[in-house]
Structure formats: structure tokens, C-alpha cells
Design a protein around this motif. Structure first.
Motif, short mmCIF file in Angstrom:
data_model
loop_
_atom_site.label_atom_id
_atom_site.label_comp_id
_atom_site.label_asym_id
_atom_site.label_seq_id
_atom_site.Cartn_x
_atom_site.Cartn_y
_atom_site.Cartn_z
N ARG A 160 0.83 -1.21 0.00
CA ARG A 160 0.00 0.00 0.00
C ARG A 160 0.86 1.26 0.00
O ARG A 160 0.50 2.27 -0.61
CB ARG A 160 -0.94 -0.03 1.21
N ARG A 161 1.99 1.21 0.67
CA ARG A 161 2.91 2.35 0.66
C ARG A 161 3.43 2.60 -0.75
O ARG A 161 3.54 3.75 -1.19
CB ARG A 161 4.08 2.10 1.61
N GLU A 218 1.00 7.06 -6.58
CA GLU A 218 -0.20 7.86 -6.84
C GLU A 218 0.02 9.33 -6.53
O GLU A 218 -0.62 10.21 -7.13
CB GLU A 218 -1.37 7.31 -6.03
N THR A 219 0.91 9.61 -5.60
CA THR A 219 1.18 11.02 -5.26
C THR A 219 2.07 11.70 -6.30
O THR A 219 2.13 12.93 -6.34
CB THR A 219 1.87 11.12 -3.88
N GLN A 220 2.73 10.88 -7.13
CA GLN A 220 3.59 11.45 -8.17
C GLN A 220 3.30 10.76 -9.51
O GLN A 220 4.12 10.00 -10.03
CB GLN A 220 5.06 11.29 -7.81
N TYR A 229 12.06 1.91 -6.21
CA TYR A 229 10.97 1.10 -6.73
C TYR A 229 10.63 1.62 -8.12
O TYR A 229 10.58 2.83 -8.35
CB TYR A 229 9.75 1.20 -5.83
N ASP A 230 10.36 0.67 -9.05
CA ASP A 230 9.96 1.07 -10.39
C ASP A 230 8.63 0.44 -10.76
O ASP A 230 7.92 -0.11 -9.89
CB ASP A 230 11.05 0.73 -11.41
N LEU A 285 5.54 -1.60 -8.75
CA LEU A 285 4.18 -1.05 -8.60
C LEU A 285 3.14 -2.08 -9.02
O LEU A 285 2.11 -2.25 -8.34
CB LEU A 285 4.04 0.22 -9.43
N LYS A 286 3.39 -2.78 -10.12
CA LYS A 286 2.43 -3.79 -10.59
C LYS A 286 2.28 -4.90 -9.55
O LYS A 286 1.16 -5.35 -9.28
CB LYS A 286 2.89 -4.37 -11.93
N LEU A 287 3.39 -5.34 -8.98
CA LEU A 287 3.33 -6.38 -7.96
C LEU A 287 2.59 -5.88 -6.73
O LEU A 287 1.77 -6.60 -6.14
CB LEU A 287 4.74 -6.84 -7.58
N ALA A 288 2.85 -4.65 -6.33
CA ALA A 288 2.17 -4.07 -5.16
C ALA A 288 0.67 -4.01 -5.39
O ALA A 288 -0.12 -4.31 -4.49
CB ALA A 288 2.73 -2.69 -4.86
#
Length: 288
Positions: free
Chosen positions: A250-251, A257-259, A272-273, A277-280
């Protein structure tokens, strides 16, 4: 629908079905195929029709493994079980996506007869049980609208190709079956459907099951077949994100989402790339 744990139950055993309902499994697979003797299949269909139509509350989805297309029994199976209350069917010994398309047409007709919305009944395919199936795994992408998951099996394939065993002395799969397992994982990922690992046969070895499930989840599988109620809790736990993993996922999602538009981002000194993000996002979606 959740498909972390899918517990097999012989369709002609009321006792095992009653026990399975309280196992905590996400789905019950009532089996009309290998676990039902030929002279009991008609009885099993009748029993299933009554179970599926029951209005008793459920916290699990109900699936039926039908007999393979080449047996000549599939239409009789579908005629008996396609009715309100059925979540989906498992198709064994499929040779490729053309088998799923064919069964999809059958389901269209039986759903109409039963007053069900078209597409209600989903499909899980056992995609690796014939030699030709191994060459057709890519045919499942893009996925048929009914296809919810793909899984693999070792026993039936071994009988056809003549392998003496599918396990090494240390209990791990032989090279042949490691390839089969990996190819199914890739095919399900390409089709963007749930990736269900095959059963762990030694149901009296919970430590072995846990170790196997941890490895399975790390490889990318999203759930597993169970053959005994005692296996369900371990499978559910291993294929659910831990509280720490979920919080971190979630972090990562929130940071991106903030950028919006950024390709990489730093969190606590680690980069992180987009693949992260896709895995998260997958982890968050699985939890929610």
C-alpha cells in the motif's frame, strides 16, 4: 471470487461434503471425474443437482470437475449441474483453448435453459494433462470470457508419456514436471487469470505442505488445490499477504499515486519502479 484454496470432494460422498463445508476453503470442487466410479456417476450427478440447488448459506463457491470431453460424459455432467448456485466447472485433460470455447457454447445453452445470465458459470482448466496440451498452452491468451484460472496436473500426463515417477528422491518434481509446472504458470500469467498450483499429495505432512506452498507463492502461483480439509488453513495462510507485505504494498501504491507519471521512486532508501508497482497492486487487490 477468491481462489486461494480449492478443496476436492467426491461428488458421491455426502459425509465428505458435509465436512468440507466447514473447512474454510474458498472453493469446493465436487468431483465427477476420477474419484467417482463409472457405475456411480449417474447417482453422483443426481446428488450434485440437489446440493447445487440448496439455498443453504455458503461462504465458499461451488465448482464441479466434469468428465473430460473425450469420455462422452461431459454433456450429461453439464446438463445435471448447470443451475443456479453453480460457481463454475473444472475441465480436465483439455488439449487447448478450443476445448474451452467448445464447452463455453454448451454452457451458453444450459444457462439459458436454467434461466441464468450468460457467463455466470466460470471455468478452471487443468491445462497440462495431455502431451498435445503442452504445445497449446499459449492458446489460452487472450483468455476466454469464462476462464477464471489455470492449473496443472502430473498424474494423468505421466500415465500417457510413460514416466516412471514425477518426483525425485528429495521429494521435488523431476525436471520434466518442473517444466510442466513453469509452463502452466507462464500460460496463466499470459492469459491474466488465477494461477493455481497442483495438489500436495502427502496430506499428513503439514510441514512439507507449508514449505511447498511458500515456494509456490514465491514463484507466482496465487492459490492451490487441496485434497484434505486439514490442508486448507495452511494454503489460505501461505497464499494471503502478510500484514507487513500488505502495508508495504500500500505504501508503494500510494507513493506512485502522489507522483503520477514518474517511473521510479525512492522509499526508505530503496528504489521502486513500475514492475514493483504492478506487484504491489496485485498484493493489494488479492487482499481486498
Amino acid at each position: 471470487m477468491k481462489l486461494r484454496s480449492m478443496l476436492f470432494v467426491p461428488a458421491d460422498s455426502e459425509r465428505k461434503f458435509a465436512k468440507a463445508q466447514n473447512s474454510g476453503a474458498d472453493a469446493l470442487i465436487l468431483d465427477l471425474e476420477d474419484s467417482v466410479a463409472p457405475d456411480r456417476k449417474t447417482l453422483a450427478r443426481d446428488m450434485l443437482a440437489e446440493l447445487i440447488s440448496s439455498e443453504a448459506p455458503r461462504d465458499w463457491s461451488l465448482w464441479v470437475r466434469v468428465n473430460a470431453l473425450d469420455t462422452g460424459l461431459t454433456l450429461d455432467d453439464l446438463s445435471a449441474v448447470v443451475r443456479p448456485g453453480l460457481g463454475g466447472i473444472m475441465v480436465p485433460k483439455a488439449n487447448g483453448a478450443s476445448d474451452i470455447e467448445r464447452i463455453g457454447y454448451y454452457l451458453d445453452a444450459f444457462e439459458t435453459r436454467s434461466g441464468m445470465a450468460r457467463g455466470t458459470v466460470k471455468i478452471i482448466v487443468v491445462a497440462t494433462e495431455t502431451p498435445i496440451a503442452m504445445f497449446n498452452l499459449g492458446s489460452y491468451a487472450p483468455a476466454h470470457e469464462r476462464l477464471a484460472a489455470m492449473t496443472w496436473g502430473a498424474e494423468d500426463l505421466g500415465a500417457v508419456i510413460g514416466s516412471a515417477t514425477n518426483k525425485q528422491s528429495d521429494g521435488d518434481w523431476t525436471q520434466t514436471y518442473r517444466i510442466v509446472r513453469s509452463m502452466c504458470l507462464f500460460a496463466a500469467s499470459a492469459a491474466d487469470v488465477a494461477r493455481i498450483d497442483t495438489l500436495y499429495a502427502d496430506f499428513k505432512n503439514p510441514a512439507g505442505l507449508e514449505e511447498s506452498c511458500r515456494a509456490s507463492q514465491q514463484d507466482g502461483f496465487t492459490g492451490r488445490i487441496a485434497i484434505h480439509p486439514d490442508q486448507v488453513e495452511t494454503i489460505n495462510r501461505c497464499f494471503s499477504p502478510s500484514a507487513d507485505d500488505l502495508a508495504q504494498a500500500r505504501r508503494v501504491v500510494a507513493a506512485f499515486e502522489t507522483q503520477p507519471g514518474i517511473g521510479t521512486i525512492g522509499i526508505d532508501g530503496k528504489m521502486y519502479d513500475i514492475p514493483h508497482l504492478k506487484l504491489a497492486r496485485r498484493i493489494v487487490a488479492a487482499a481486498e
